[in-house]
Design an enzyme around this catalytic site. Structure first.
Site, PDB file in Angstrom:
ATOM      1  N   ASP B   8       0.880  -1.157   0.000  1.00  0.00           N
ATOM      2  CA  ASP B   8       0.000   0.000   0.000  1.00  0.00           C
ATOM      3  C   ASP B   8       0.921   1.211   0.000  1.00  0.00           C
ATOM      4  O   ASP B   8       1.496   1.569   1.025  1.00  0.00           O
ATOM      5  CB  ASP B   8      -0.885  -0.031   1.258  1.00  0.00           C
ATOM      6  N   LYS B  70       3.234  10.946  -3.938  1.00  0.00           N
ATOM      7  CA  LYS B  70       2.064  10.366  -4.586  1.00  0.00           C
ATOM      8  C   LYS B  70       1.143  11.432  -5.170  1.00  0.00           C
ATOM      9  O   LYS B  70       0.434  11.169  -6.138  1.00  0.00           O
ATOM     10  CB  LYS B  70       1.307   9.546  -3.547  1.00  0.00           C
ATOM     11  N   GLU B 169      -6.956   0.637  -4.553  1.00  0.00           N
ATOM     12  CA  GLU B 169      -6.972   0.527  -3.091  1.00  0.00           C
ATOM     13  C   GLU B 169      -8.308  -0.023  -2.563  1.00  0.00           C
ATOM     14  O   GLU B 169      -8.306  -0.918  -1.713  1.00  0.00           O
ATOM     15  CB  GLU B 169      -6.649   1.887  -2.464  1.00  0.00           C
ATOM     16  N   ASP B 191     -12.574   5.509   2.644  1.00  0.00           N
ATOM     17  CA  ASP B 191     -11.147   5.531   2.973  1.00  0.00           C
ATOM     18  C   ASP B 191     -10.777   6.923   3.473  1.00  0.00           C
ATOM     19  O   ASP B 191     -10.666   7.874   2.700  1.00  0.00           O
ATOM     20  CB  ASP B 191     -10.344   5.146   1.724  1.00  0.00           C
TER      21      ASP B 191
END
Lengths: 176, 633
Positions: B8, B70, B169, B191
């Site tokens: 992850d 990211k 994800e 999330d």
């Protein structure tokens, strides 16, 4: 006698097999043989893999068991270090108190630090050392005439080791 | 054997996990942590630091410390203007308008930064596993476009890894909950991490996930909650003491840590105290900060942040042309979903559905990625999914109790052997009553089968050794074998389908055992007390027989009195355990007296041997005789 007859039949059949059997049948058996071999190889591979998996697992569990006891205490010890920090902050102002109170505070500080040290929790000195992120956490940088750039000027909170490993990095200010 | 891992690769933190024994496990990094900060630093000495170490030196080296790569990966310079504003980095346009970080005069691509994080994670994993890591599965947000996915894959290749697949994800999170086995369901993945909030709606069917809609807020997370607490504490302190702690770097750091701790505590308690003694000082002396923060106050401070999550959820539902009633499963991901008010919001927005949250929300994505990695590397398919026995297996022994050979939840295949003996003198056969269940008494459990082993050589009770073996193969087929160790005579029974009880039946049997545990324990104790007293009586009786006239009359009379009382109690199935224990102990005393007085040596072995509960004396050798079998008449 009844038992004998079928047995004889089989012997005859077996004797004739090489000449009479269809090539297709031989092919089928060959294929089956290959398939069985392949299956056996795969099964054996799975077997070995699982064996290896388990072996690795066991070895790691053994390794971890030692550190697990430590990890269990870690949180507790870290929270005690916070209290120790508070004490040190208090001791910086201790002169503002009557001497008898100051002596008492110092004694309590020792009573807290003593058992921690007995557990292998030891502080390390950072001021004057070159900044090392493996031991230090930088909180800021300051101009310094005395210290070389990249040297720890002072500690805001002390760093501790537990046995060999780093328990808590020192909070430091570093010369620019 | 080389392994494949799941990663992850997060905005703030990254996690790596691996399949182990058919289950995904998070791997701790070389600093001993399960989370690795996604931070990379290029130091003046030319070193590259990753994770915690990079973070520790960040304030000294802000322009060369890269957080949140990211947010930039696979994007064009012209797209990321708003991100650049928030970063202390020098971000420039590279070839084809690609984003580059300018670090010490060199241009570095976000892919290279992510590659450093991946490299560390995989190196730590290899160290932990003690073997090479060959393949990786990396997760990306569902909204990532092709360029962002390709760049993430490139990051893996730069790190020298074989990227087996890039997966979403939310899909990974759903995999961790085994939702791929569902048929035609709609899953909402909520999330809420440290710095970003994503909502995804997935449709699952035949093991395939399809993303129906995504929404979110790329700058909303747990850090915002901390900030609210910090501001509240600082405002209170400013009002009370006239000092603004936000201006003191060290005080602010202590305040930030205390705020995060308070936030975490308020997920499990309704009130906490933030206490920071000697936080600062002025001319009047040292100042201490101490404020009580209730959950209610915390919720008031952060209500607008939580409300900001509602919009994206509604948006995603409407984009997917669904209503809250169409959602079958809800999955919570990210540490901020531990906040009770956030959970309440999720329930409210999904029609009161109970969300999946049994897996650690910080790790669930990596765990799902590890499962995918296992499948792709062929491990999951090849790993034998070993079953466990749903219920205990055993045999009936003296007094109608069940003696367990194999405990429930034992992984099969398994084989267990125990040695038993006879309950009476000259018993020629034993009856093996194979039982399944959790209750103490045989009659409360399920009978799987019965068989009899005959032809045991006549002997005193407790002398013959009958070896009972239970073998369960991988298919759950049980073979129970009884063998007389003396004659080698053997008898067996094969029972298949014992594991084909329904889930409900098994649960009921286990629950039954729990609800009856107190009374079962008492009844078992009664049986054991009777068995024990009976066994002692038998031994003393034999002692008396062997001594014959040599036994002193008064001792003999006393022993006989005790024996007859024991026999009476045993015969009537007495539940007076206290009396039975007393009698057994008195008899033992008498037995010791008879033996130590030097009357014959045969007696010493008999009465002196330690009788195991419910069992006869030891039969010699290494084998412990656990219990006795009776022969049914």
């Amino acid at each position: 006698m009844k038992d004998q007859e079928p047995k004889q039949d089989r012997t005859v059949a077996a004797g004739e097999a090489p000449t009479n059997a269809e090539p297709a049948e031989i092919e089928r058996l060959k294929a089956e043989n290959a398939q069985l071999k392949e299956e056996l190889r795969r099964e054996h591979d799975i077997y070995l893999r699982n064996l290896a998996d388990f072996d690795n697992y066991r070895r790691r569990i053994e390794r971890e068991r030692a550190s697990a006891a430590l990890a269990g205490k870690r949180e507790m010890v870290l929270s005690l270090l916070d209290v120790l920090d508070d004490f040190e902050r208090a001791l910086a102002h201790v002169d503002e108190s009557p001497a008898s109170v100051a002596a008492g505070l110092r004694a309590i500080h020792r009573r807290l630090a003593g058992p921690l040290e007995a557990q292998g929790v030891t502080p390390f000195e950072s001021a004057g050392q070159p900044f090392d992120p493996a031991l230090h956490e930088a909180v800021g940088s300051v101009e310094s005439d005395e210290q070389e750039s990249g040297t720890v000027v002072d500690e805001l909170s002390r760093g501790y080791r537990w046995g060999e490993e780093l328990l808590r990095p020192a909070r430091v200010r570093v010369a620019r | 054997m080389a392994k494949a891992v799941g990663i992850d690769l997060g905005t703030t933190n990254s996690v790596v996990a691996v399949m182990e024994g058919g289950k995904p496990t998070v791997i701790v990094n070389s600093e001993g942590n399960r989370l690795t900060p996604s931070v990379v630093a290029y130091t003046k000495t030319g070193e590259i630091l990753v994770g915690q170490l990079a973070k520790r030196q960040a304030v000294l080296n802000p322009e060369n410390t890269i957080y949140s790569a990211k947010r930039f990966i696979g994007r064009r310079y012209s797209e990321v203007q708003s991100e650049i504003k928030n970063a202390p980095l020098k971000v420039v346009a590279g070839p084809n308008d690609a984003v580059r970080f300018e670090v010490q005069g060199k241009l570095i691509a976000p892919e290279e930064v992510s590659a450093q994080v991946l490299r560390k994670l995989v190196a730590d994993a290899a160290k932990y596993l003690g073997e090479k890591v060959t393949g990786v599965v990396i997760t990306v947000p569902a909204y990532f476009n092709d360029a962002q996915r390709q760049a993430t894959k490139d990051a893996g290749q730069i790190a020298g890894l074989n990227v087996l697949r890039i997966i979403n994800e939310p899909t990974a999170a759903a995999l961790a909950y085994g939702l791929d086995k569902k048929k035609n369901e709609t899953v909402l993945v909520f999330d809420f991490g440290g710095g970003t909030f994503d909502v995804s709606i997935l449709e699952v069917g035949d093991g395939v996930f399809e993303v129906k809609a995504t929404s979110g807020d790329t700058h909303l997370g747990g850090d915002d909650f901390d900030k609210r607490i910090v501001d509240w504490l600082a405002d209170e302190f400013l009002r009370d003491q006239g000092i603004d702690l936000r201006k003191d770097r060290q005080a602010l750091q202590r305040l930030t840590e205390a705020a995060e701790k308070a936030k975490i505590e308020l997920s499990s308690v309704v009130e906490t105290t933030v206490s920071l003694p000697f936080i600062t000082a002025d001319a009047s002396g040292p100042k201490h900060l101490e404020y009580k923060l209730t959950r209610a106050k915390f919720e008031q401070l952060t209500a607008d942040l939580v409300e900001r999550c509602a919009g994206p959820v509604k948006q995603a539902l409407s984009d997917a042309k669904l209503t809250e009633r169409d959602i079958d499963e809800v999955v919570l991901v990210g540490g901020s979903t531990r906040i009770p008010m956030v959970q309440a919001l999720v329930r409210r927005l999904t029609g009161g559905k109970e969300p999946n949250q049994s897996v650690n929300p910080d790790e669930v994505v990596a765990l799902g990625a590890a499962i995918q990695a296992g499948v792709l590397a062929g491990e999951v398919k090849d790993v034998l999914l070993l079953d466990v026995t749903p219920l205990s297996l055993g045999v009936e022994t003296l007094g109608g109790v069940m003696t367990k050979l194999i405990e429930r939840n034992t992984t099969v295949p398994v084989r267990k052997t125990e040695v038993f003996s006879t309950a009476e003198d000259n018993q020629a056969a034993v009856d093996i009553h194979v039982l399944q269940g959790e209750r103490e008494l045989a009659r409360d459990n399920r009978t799987l089968g019965n068989f009899r082993l005959e032809g045991i050589r006549p002997g005193q009770r407790g002398q013959p050794q009958v070896e009972v073996t239970f073998d369960i193969d991988a298919n759950g087929i049980i073979t129970a074998t009884a063998r007389d160790k003396d004659t080698g005579k053997e008898q067996k029974i094969t029972i298949s389908g014992s594991t084909q009880l329904s889930r409900e039946e098994i649960d009921r049997m286990v629950a039954d055992a729990q609800s009856h545990s107190e009374e079962d324990r008492r009844r078992r104790e009664e049986v054991e007390a009777r068995n024990h007293a009976d066994s002692v009586a038998y031994q003393v009786e034999r002692q008396l027989q062997e001594l014959g006239d040599r036994a002193p009359t008064n001792e003999r009379a006393r022993a006989e009195g005790l024996i007859s009382e024991v026999r009476q109690l045993v015969k009537s199935n007495s539940s007076d355990t206290a009396r039975l224990r007393q009698l057994a102990s008195d008899l033992q005393q008498v037995g010791h007296g008879l033996a130590s007085a030097g009357y014959g040596q045969a007696a010493a072995g008999g009465a002196g041997s330690q009788a195991s509960p419910g069992g006869a004396g030891t039969g010699g050798g290494d084998d412990v005789i656990d219990a006795e079998f009776r022969q049914s008449k």
